[in-house]
Design a protein around this motif. Structure first.
Motif, PDB file in Angstrom:
ATOM      1  N   LEU A 122       0.810  -1.214   0.000  1.00  0.00           N
ATOM      2  CA  LEU A 122       0.000   0.000   0.000  1.00  0.00           C
ATOM      3  C   LEU A 122       0.846   1.267   0.000  1.00  0.00           C
ATOM      4  CD1 LEU A 122      -3.011   0.175  -0.155  1.00  0.00           C
ATOM      5  CD2 LEU A 122      -3.113   0.345   2.328  1.00  0.00           C
ATOM      6  N   LYS A 123       2.052   1.174   0.495  1.00  0.00           N
ATOM      7  CA  LYS A 123       2.954   2.329   0.507  1.00  0.00           C
ATOM      8  C   LYS A 123       3.307   2.792  -0.902  1.00  0.00           C
ATOM      9  CE  LYS A 123       5.052   1.279   4.967  1.00  0.00           C
ATOM     10  NZ  LYS A 123       6.269   0.891   5.673  1.00  0.00           N
ATOM     11  N   ASN A 124       2.999   1.979  -1.915  1.00  0.00           N
ATOM     12  CA  ASN A 124       3.296   2.314  -3.306  1.00  0.00           C
ATOM     13  C   ASN A 124       2.095   2.874  -4.060  1.00  0.00           C
ATOM     14  OD1 ASN A 124       6.177   1.361  -3.818  1.00  0.00           O
ATOM     15  ND2 ASN A 124       5.273  -0.351  -2.716  1.00  0.00           N
ATOM     16  N   SER A 125       1.031   3.210  -3.348  1.00  0.00           N
ATOM     17  CA  SER A 125      -0.164   3.768  -3.985  1.00  0.00           C
ATOM     18  C   SER A 125      -0.221   5.275  -3.768  1.00  0.00           C
ATOM     19  CB  SER A 125      -1.426   3.119  -3.402  1.00  0.00           C
ATOM     20  OG  SER A 125      -2.572   3.809  -3.876  1.00  0.00           O
ATOM     21  N   PRO A 126       0.023   6.063  -4.818  1.00  0.00           N
ATOM     22  CA  PRO A 126      -0.026   7.528  -4.646  1.00  0.00           C
ATOM     23  C   PRO A 126      -1.418   8.022  -4.260  1.00  0.00           C
ATOM     24  CG  PRO A 126       0.334   6.952  -6.952  1.00  0.00           C
ATOM     25  CD  PRO A 126       0.396   5.680  -6.177  1.00  0.00           C
ATOM     26  N   VAL A 127      -2.447   7.376  -4.761  1.00  0.00           N
ATOM     27  CA  VAL A 127      -3.809   7.798  -4.423  1.00  0.00           C
ATOM     28  C   VAL A 127      -4.080   7.550  -2.936  1.00  0.00           C
ATOM     29  CG1 VAL A 127      -6.266   7.340  -4.842  1.00  0.00           C
ATOM     30  CG2 VAL A 127      -4.681   7.487  -6.768  1.00  0.00           C
ATOM     31  N   TYR A 128      -3.758   6.359  -2.464  1.00  0.00           N
ATOM     32  CA  TYR A 128      -3.931   6.045  -1.048  1.00  0.00           C
ATOM     33  C   TYR A 128      -3.105   6.987  -0.171  1.00  0.00           C
ATOM     34  CZ  TYR A 128      -3.269   3.745   3.438  1.00  0.00           C
ATOM     35  OH  TYR A 128      -3.186   3.505   4.776  1.00  0.00           O
ATOM     36  N   ASN A 129      -1.835   7.159  -0.500  1.00  0.00           N
ATOM     37  CA  ASN A 129      -0.947   7.994   0.317  1.00  0.00           C
ATOM     38  C   ASN A 129      -1.402   9.441   0.375  1.00  0.00           C
ATOM     39  OD1 ASN A 129       0.835   5.935   1.098  1.00  0.00           O
ATOM     40  ND2 ASN A 129       1.922   6.080  -0.833  1.00  0.00           N
ATOM     41  N   THR A 130      -2.013   9.920  -0.678  1.00  0.00           N
ATOM     42  CA  THR A 130      -2.517  11.295  -0.686  1.00  0.00           C
ATOM     43  C   THR A 130      -3.778  11.417   0.162  1.00  0.00           C
ATOM     44  OG1 THR A 130      -1.610  11.662  -2.894  1.00  0.00           O
ATOM     45  CG2 THR A 130      -3.348  13.171  -2.151  1.00  0.00           C
ATOM     46  N   LEU A 131      -4.713  10.508  -0.050  1.00  0.00           N
ATOM     47  CA  LEU A 131      -5.989  10.594   0.655  1.00  0.00           C
ATOM     48  C   LEU A 131      -5.865  10.336   2.153  1.00  0.00           C
ATOM     49  CD1 LEU A 131      -8.431   8.927  -1.877  1.00  0.00           C
ATOM     50  CD2 LEU A 131      -8.086  11.363  -1.410  1.00  0.00           C
ATOM     51  N   LYS A 132      -4.986   9.439   2.550  1.00  0.00           N
ATOM     52  CA  LYS A 132      -4.856   9.138   3.982  1.00  0.00           C
ATOM     53  C   LYS A 132      -4.398  10.360   4.776  1.00  0.00           C
ATOM     54  CE  LYS A 132      -0.098   7.494   4.322  1.00  0.00           C
ATOM     55  NZ  LYS A 132       0.785   6.353   4.554  1.00  0.00           N
ATOM     56  N   ARG A 133      -3.782  11.320   4.104  1.00  0.00           N
ATOM     57  CA  ARG A 133      -3.326  12.541   4.766  1.00  0.00           C
ATOM     58  C   ARG A 133      -4.439  13.579   4.903  1.00  0.00           C
ATOM     59  NH1 ARG A 133       1.097  10.429   2.211  1.00  0.00           N
ATOM     60  NH2 ARG A 133       3.157  10.872   3.071  1.00  0.00           N
ATOM     61  N   SER A 134      -5.523  13.396   4.155  1.00  0.00           N
ATOM     62  CA  SER A 134      -6.530  14.448   4.105  1.00  0.00           C
ATOM     63  C   SER A 134      -7.923  14.020   4.560  1.00  0.00           C
ATOM     64  CB  SER A 134      -6.615  15.003   2.684  1.00  0.00           C
ATOM     65  OG  SER A 134      -6.993  13.982   1.788  1.00  0.00           O
ATOM     66  N   MET A 135      -8.130  12.736   4.824  1.00  0.00           N
ATOM     67  CA  MET A 135      -9.466  12.277   5.201  1.00  0.00           C
ATOM     68  C   MET A 135      -9.367  10.952   5.944  1.00  0.00           C
ATOM     69  SD  MET A 135     -10.862  10.779   1.570  1.00  0.00           S
ATOM     70  CE  MET A 135     -12.306  10.143   2.362  1.00  0.00           C
ATOM     71  N   GLU A 136     -10.495  10.485   6.430  1.00  0.00           N
ATOM     72  CA  GLU A 136     -10.540   9.176   7.074  1.00  0.00           C
ATOM     73  C   GLU A 136     -10.605   8.115   5.979  1.00  0.00           C
ATOM     74  OE1 GLU A 136     -13.235   6.807  10.389  1.00  0.00           O
ATOM     75  OE2 GLU A 136     -13.547   8.953  10.070  1.00  0.00           O
ATOM     76  N   LEU A 137      -9.535   7.358   5.857  1.00  0.00           N
ATOM     77  CA  LEU A 137      -9.435   6.320   4.832  1.00  0.00           C
ATOM     78  C   LEU A 137      -8.933   5.049   5.495  1.00  0.00           C
ATOM     79  CD1 LEU A 137      -9.408   5.307   1.880  1.00  0.00           C
ATOM     80  CD2 LEU A 137      -7.139   6.329   1.660  1.00  0.00           C
ATOM     81  N   GLU A 138      -9.737   4.008   5.419  1.00  0.00           N
ATOM     82  CA  GLU A 138      -9.390   2.743   6.041  1.00  0.00           C
ATOM     83  C   GLU A 138      -9.342   1.666   4.964  1.00  0.00           C
ATOM     84  OE1 GLU A 138     -10.902   0.133   9.852  1.00  0.00           O
ATOM     85  OE2 GLU A 138     -12.394   1.288   8.746  1.00  0.00           O
TER      86      GLU A 138
END
Length: 163
Positions: free
Chosen positions: A140-156
């Motif tokens: 998951l550390k290689n997903s730019p979409v995940y890494n961006t969203l986890k910083r700005s919203m609740e993403l599980e």
């Protein structure tokens, strides 16, 4: 001498940053056509509350992008590790707060926003439980979409091992 390290000075911009450009137009003033490098998509609504509407909305494209990015990241990392994933499926749940504001319902004027996204990924992978969780979280550390969203919203993101 500047404050930049030697590595930063000798590194090409393109090796640190990958810029992408998109163009959007609205010739009919009711829909938007988005142009990528090689394709285009037509979007007519931000969100549709009509269950019979077959057109894909902006919010649906967004959710599909989040889900596909996570699944594709796992598949790409699996291939780098001798294809350990044999089967994969994902489910995304999105909670939109203040949806009635989009319908201009009297008394509802709060800004609509995505409160939470939960992604559940079901995988069949030939790994022991500890290795399975480690692989998934590292991938998951290689997903730019995940890494961006986890910083700005609740993403599980939850991983369920298929047996």
């Amino acid at each position: 001498m500047s404050n930049k390290s030697k590595n930063e000075v000798n590194t090409l911009y393109e090796s640190r940053i990958f810029d992408m450009n998109f163009r959007g137009t609205s010739n009919d003033l009711s829909s938007v056509k988005i142009y990528t490098n090689k394709n285009s998509i037509q979007i007519e609504k931000q969100l549709s509350f009509d269950s019979d509407d077959e057109k894909i909305s902006s919010l649906e494209y967004f959710a599909g992008s989040v889900l596909s990015s996570i699944i594709l990241t796992l598949l790409e990392q699996s291939k780098k590790k001798a294809s350990i994933i044999e089967e994969i499926e994902g489910v995304l749940n999105l909670s939109l707060e203040n949806p009635l504001s989009l319908l201009d319902v009297r008394g509802y004027d709060e800004e609509p926003f995505i409160r939470k996204i939960t992604v559940t990924v079901y995988l069949f992978a030939d790994l022991e439980e500890n290795d399975f969780i480690k692989f998934c979280t590292e991938a998951l550390k290689n997903s730019p979409v995940y890494n961006t969203l986890k910083r700005s919203m609740e993403l599980e993101v939850l991983f369920k091992k298929l047996v």
